[in-house]
Design a protein around this motif. Structure first.
Motif, PDB file in Angstrom:
ATOM      1  N   ALA A   1       0.820  -1.217   0.000  1.00  0.00           N
ATOM      2  CA  ALA A   1       0.000   0.000   0.000  1.00  0.00           C
ATOM      3  C   ALA A   1       0.853   1.266   0.000  1.00  0.00           C
ATOM      4  N   ARG A   2       2.090   1.168   0.486  1.00  0.00           N
ATOM      5  CA  ARG A   2       2.965   2.334   0.625  1.00  0.00           C
ATOM      6  C   ARG A   2       4.135   2.294  -0.349  1.00  0.00           C
ATOM      7  N   GLU A   3       3.942   1.717  -1.523  1.00  0.00           N
ATOM      8  CA  GLU A   3       5.006   1.620  -2.527  1.00  0.00           C
ATOM      9  C   GLU A   3       5.625   2.973  -2.847  1.00  0.00           C
ATOM     10  N   ALA A   4       4.828   4.016  -2.842  1.00  0.00           N
ATOM     11  CA  ALA A   4       5.329   5.346  -3.180  1.00  0.00           C
ATOM     12  C   ALA A   4       6.271   5.902  -2.107  1.00  0.00           C
ATOM     13  N   GLU A   5       6.168   5.388  -0.906  1.00  0.00           N
ATOM     14  CA  GLU A   5       7.041   5.803   0.188  1.00  0.00           C
ATOM     15  C   GLU A   5       8.084   4.699   0.378  1.00  0.00           C
ATOM     16  N   SER A   6       9.159   4.793  -0.393  1.00  0.00           N
ATOM     17  CA  SER A   6      10.104   3.676  -0.481  1.00  0.00           C
ATOM     18  C   SER A   6      10.720   3.293   0.858  1.00  0.00           C
TER      19      SER A   6
END
Length: 152
Positions: free
Chosen positions: A27-32
């Motif tokens: 769910a948090r792919e954008a926040e590496s």
């Protein structure tokens, strides 16, 4: 002896926490920074469940659905934004503490049994669980002010 109940609970709790970490990572792919570490911790949890096999072979296990019940009530879909991240981290924190205290119960029993194999398993896994809790605490402290003070 009731150790098989806690071995089953520990194994199930580790799998549940691992699935929750994997869910947050996805769910948090954008926040590496979150995604990468949550994925790594998901792998640790899977490895912890596997590490219990020798103890399960020695003592048996009884399945316990408590950790899954916790997960179902905690992770009910994707949450957006900073507040969503804070809530995801908070839920992981609760599950990680469940795993941690269950390791403590298993450790105390292993000490009573003088089972060096089980004590070795607990020591390795509980140390990584403690690292997970510390990481979650740090991320919660960083996320809380922005999530709760900044209106979005």
């Amino acid at each position: 002896m009731h150790l098989p109940t806690y071995l089953g609970m520990q194994e199930h709790a580790e799998r549940t926490l691992g699935a929750a970490f994997a869910s947050v990572a996805e769910a948090r792919e954008a926040e590496s920074d979150i995604a990468v570490l949550a994925e790594r911790m998901a792998g640790q949890c899977t490895a912890h469940a596997a590490r219990l096999r020798p103890a399960v072979e020695r003592y048996g296990k009884h399945d316990d659905e408590e950790p899954e019940r916790l997960r179902v009530s905690e992770f009910s879909g994707e949450r957006a934004g900073g507040l969503g991240l804070l809530r995801d981290l908070h839920d992981l924190y609760v599950l990680a503490h469940f795993v941690d205290i269950t390791w403590t119960v298993v450790q105390q029993t292993a000490q009573g049994l003088r089972d060096e194999m089980l004590l070795d398993i607990v020591a390795e896994c509980q140390d990584e669980t403690a690292q997970q809790v510390r990481w979650l605490t740090t991320r919660i402290k960083a996320a809380a002010p922005q999530a709760l003070l900044v209106a979005r």
